[in-house]
Design an enzyme around this catalytic site. Structure first.
Site, PDB file in Angstrom:
ATOM      1  N   ARG A 103       0.088  30.024  35.253  1.00  0.00           N
ATOM      2  CA  ARG A 103      -1.525  29.828  35.287  1.00  0.00           C
ATOM      3  C   ARG A 103      -2.254  30.806  35.435  1.00  0.00           C
ATOM      4  O   ARG A 103      -1.955  31.604  36.660  1.00  0.00           O
ATOM      5  CB  ARG A 103      -1.610  28.651  36.521  1.00  0.00           C
ATOM      6  CG  ARG A 103      -3.113  28.321  36.926  1.00  0.00           C
ATOM      7  CD  ARG A 103      -3.174  27.378  37.984  1.00  0.00           C
ATOM      8  NE  ARG A 103      -2.734  26.016  37.398  1.00  0.00           N
ATOM      9  CZ  ARG A 103      -3.405  24.967  38.042  1.00  0.00           C
ATOM     10  NH1 ARG A 103      -3.979  24.944  39.237  1.00  0.00           N
ATOM     11  NH2 ARG A 103      -3.115  23.511  37.398  1.00  0.00           N
ATOM     12  N   HIS A 130      -5.774  23.304  29.176  1.00  0.00           N
ATOM     13  CA  HIS A 130      -4.751  22.509  30.333  1.00  0.00           C
ATOM     14  C   HIS A 130      -3.914  21.585  29.573  1.00  0.00           C
ATOM     15  O   HIS A 130      -4.168  20.277  29.865  1.00  0.00           O
ATOM     16  CB  HIS A 130      -5.621  21.946  31.274  1.00  0.00           C
ATOM     17  CG  HIS A 130      -5.014  21.711  32.603  1.00  0.00           C
ATOM     18  ND1 HIS A 130      -3.498  22.114  32.839  1.00  0.00           N
ATOM     19  CD2 HIS A 130      -5.124  21.052  33.619  1.00  0.00           C
ATOM     20  CE1 HIS A 130      -2.921  21.835  33.859  1.00  0.00           C
ATOM     21  NE2 HIS A 130      -4.138  21.252  34.533  1.00  0.00           N
ATOM     22  N   GLN A 133      -1.908  18.934  31.253  1.00  0.00           N
ATOM     23  CA  GLN A 133      -2.792  17.428  31.829  1.00  0.00           C
ATOM     24  C   GLN A 133      -3.032  16.706  30.650  1.00  0.00           C
ATOM     25  O   GLN A 133      -2.997  15.467  30.870  1.00  0.00           O
ATOM     26  CB  GLN A 133      -3.987  18.334  32.325  1.00  0.00           C
ATOM     27  CG  GLN A 133      -4.851  17.306  32.933  1.00  0.00           C
ATOM     28  CD  GLN A 133      -4.385  16.699  34.064  1.00  0.00           C
ATOM     29  OE1 GLN A 133      -4.016  17.197  35.292  1.00  0.00           O
ATOM     30  NE2 GLN A 133      -4.367  15.371  34.020  1.00  0.00           N
ATOM     31  N   ASP A 222     -14.228  15.665  35.285  1.00  0.00           N
ATOM     32  CA  ASP A 222     -13.496  16.667  36.050  1.00  0.00           C
ATOM     33  C   ASP A 222     -14.583  17.294  36.944  1.00  0.00           C
ATOM     34  O   ASP A 222     -15.557  17.160  36.795  1.00  0.00           O
ATOM     35  CB  ASP A 222     -12.909  17.591  34.980  1.00  0.00           C
ATOM     36  CG  ASP A 222     -12.353  18.835  35.741  1.00  0.00           C
ATOM     37  OD1 ASP A 222     -11.846  18.631  36.650  1.00  0.00           O
ATOM     38  OD2 ASP A 222     -11.866  19.869  34.965  1.00  0.00           O
ATOM     39  N   CYS A 262      -8.696  14.344  36.327  1.00  0.00           N
ATOM     40  CA  CYS A 262      -7.310  15.270  36.329  1.00  0.00           C
ATOM     41  C   CYS A 262      -6.760  15.586  37.720  1.00  0.00           C
ATOM     42  O   CYS A 262      -5.914  16.147  38.149  1.00  0.00           O
ATOM     43  CB  CYS A 262      -7.430  16.354  35.641  1.00  0.00           C
ATOM     44  SG  CYS A 262      -8.937  17.471  36.063  1.00  0.00           S
ATOM     45  N   ARG A 290       2.086  13.917  35.344  1.00  0.00           N
ATOM     46  CA  ARG A 290       2.346  15.157  34.983  1.00  0.00           C
ATOM     47  C   ARG A 290       3.699  15.392  35.242  1.00  0.00           C
ATOM     48  O   ARG A 290       4.376  16.212  34.342  1.00  0.00           O
ATOM     49  CB  ARG A 290       1.690  15.971  36.206  1.00  0.00           C
ATOM     50  CG  ARG A 290      -0.066  15.828  35.997  1.00  0.00           C
ATOM     51  CD  ARG A 290      -0.316  16.580  34.889  1.00  0.00           C
ATOM     52  NE  ARG A 290       0.130  17.814  34.545  1.00  0.00           N
ATOM     53  CZ  ARG A 290      -0.397  18.873  35.103  1.00  0.00           C
ATOM     54  NH1 ARG A 290      -1.611  18.770  35.984  1.00  0.00           N
ATOM     55  NH2 ARG A 290      -0.147  20.163  35.173  1.00  0.00           N
TER      56      ARG A 290
HETATM   57  N1   CP Z   1      -4.835  18.630  37.872  1.00  0.00           N
HETATM   58  C1   CP Z   1      -4.080  19.767  38.078  1.00  0.00           C
HETATM   59  O1   CP Z   1      -3.544  20.594  37.287  1.00  0.00           O
HETATM   60  O2   CP Z   1      -4.143  19.870  39.406  1.00  0.00           O
HETATM   61  P1   CP Z   1      -3.582  21.288  40.251  1.00  0.00           P
HETATM   62  O3   CP Z   1      -4.826  22.350  40.030  1.00  0.00           O
HETATM   63  O4   CP Z   1      -3.415  20.880  41.568  1.00  0.00           O
HETATM   64  O5   CP Z   1      -2.276  21.735  39.750  1.00  0.00           O
HETATM   65  N1  NVA Z   2     -11.165  22.135  35.527  1.00  0.00           N
HETATM   66  C1  NVA Z   2     -10.518  22.558  36.618  1.00  0.00           C
HETATM   67  C2  NVA Z   2      -9.162  21.855  36.391  1.00  0.00           C
HETATM   68  C3  NVA Z   2      -8.402  21.700  37.801  1.00  0.00           C
HETATM   69  C4  NVA Z   2      -7.045  21.026  37.411  1.00  0.00           C
HETATM   70  C5  NVA Z   2     -10.519  24.085  36.825  1.00  0.00           C
HETATM   71  O1  NVA Z   2     -10.110  24.658  35.922  1.00  0.00           O
HETATM   72  O2  NVA Z   2     -10.410  24.213  38.253  1.00  0.00           O
END
Ligand code: CP
Ligand code: NVA
Length: 308
Positions: A103, A130, A133, A222, A262, A290
């Protein structure tokens, strides 16, 4: 495909196959059956941003399949691509781990990791995409509707990483996505073009939230402020105020419209507590899925193919 970076790298048939495995593993999980298909395999996880769902669901998925996880905070290794070139990190990790889950802020970092790794690299969220997701979301939608083809999804809010992967997922699975965003926060034109080249007319951008939801079967939202954008919080809250998923917006939508997010959610901002907790909310199912999707992905990437 060696890696899982973007849904656009996969054919619809490949993605459908992943969902089939996910559903199968989910049914097995429900009756307490385990699929110990990758004993002794190791997963390296590198996260530049916080995570609850992604980190825990990947860790549980790997353990359920018989593997184990090494979690690496970027500061432990002196920053990803900082203490040493990314290609060295990628090549060394490939000698220790069977899969890398990353990530990052910059999307290019995950791409570079994958380019230099000899083991699969999975995108666990970047500023751009993502994909895990989006696949868990498609699994959730599939469980709630007879067919995906032509299904009308409306995404309310920022044209961000989650919206972009959702757009590609909708295009791949024949769903129709309307993205409703304030001016300046739309999905980029290249993404819309790319999605529509997969399936014509699959993604449309609008600038008015109520109009967008008139024939929605699913409303998705989101956060207005993604990780890394915290300094824009004040401006974004002002700009997104008319793009809140609340009871008033739902009056414009058909009865029974399903609600998705999400997570993490900010109650009173992009979604109200009332809508989050309503009977048509699929939000916690999405979070659970997930785990099921990622277990399928790991099995497909690392497991013996004949067992699939
Ligand atoms: N939806 C999601 O990816 O959550 P986290 O950021 O907690 O992993
Ligand atoms: N758009 C959000 C998604 C978190 C899962 C972010 O990137 O923070």
């Amino acid at each position: 495909m060696k890696d899982f970076i973007s849904l656009t790298d996969y054919s619809t048939a490949n993605l459908k196959e992943l969902l089939r495995i996910a559903s199968k593993l989910k049914s097995m999980y429900r009756v307490g059956m385990q699929d110990w298909c990758i004993p002794g395999k190791s997963m390296a996880m590198i996260f530049e941003k916080p995570s609850l769902r992604t980190r825990v669901s990947f860790s549980v998925a790997m353990a359920d399949l018989g593997g184990h996880v090494i979690y690496i905070r970027p500061e432990d290794i002196g920053g990803l691509g900082e203490r040493e070139p990314m290609k060295d990190t990628a090549r060394v990790l490939s000698r220790y781990a069977h899969v890398i889950v990353a990530r990052t802020f910059e999307h290019q970092k995950v791409v570079d990791l994958a380019r230099h790794s000899s083991v699969p690299v999975i995108n666990a969220l970047t500023d751009w995409l993502h994909p895990c997701q989006a696949m868990a979301d498609v699994l959730t939608i599939k469980e709630n509707f007879d067919k995906l083809d032509g299904l009308r999804v409306v995404y309310i809010g920022d044209g961000n990483n989650v919206a972009r992967s959702l757009a590609f997922a909708c295009a791949k699975f024949g769903m129709k996505l309307t993205v409703a965003s304030p001016a300046g926060y739309e999905l980029d034109e290249e993404t819309i073009k790319q999605a529509n080249s997969v399936a014509k007319g699959s993604v449309t951008q609008v600038s008015d939230a109520p109009k967008g939801v008139a024939d929605a079967q699913v409303i998705y939202t989101d956060t207005w402020v993604s990780m890394g954008q915290e300094q824009q919080q004040e401006q974004r809250v002002k700009d997104f105020i008319a793009f809140r998923v609340n009871a008033e917006l739902l009056k414009e939508a058909p009865d029974g419209v399903k609600i998705m997010h999400c997570l993490p959610a900010h109650r009173g901002m992009e979604i109200t507590d009332e809508v989050f907790e309503s009977k048509n909310s699929l939000i916690l199912d999405q979070a659970e899925n997930r785990l099921h999707f990622q277990r399928a992905l790991l099995k497909k990437l690392l497991g013996p193919q004949e067992q699939l």
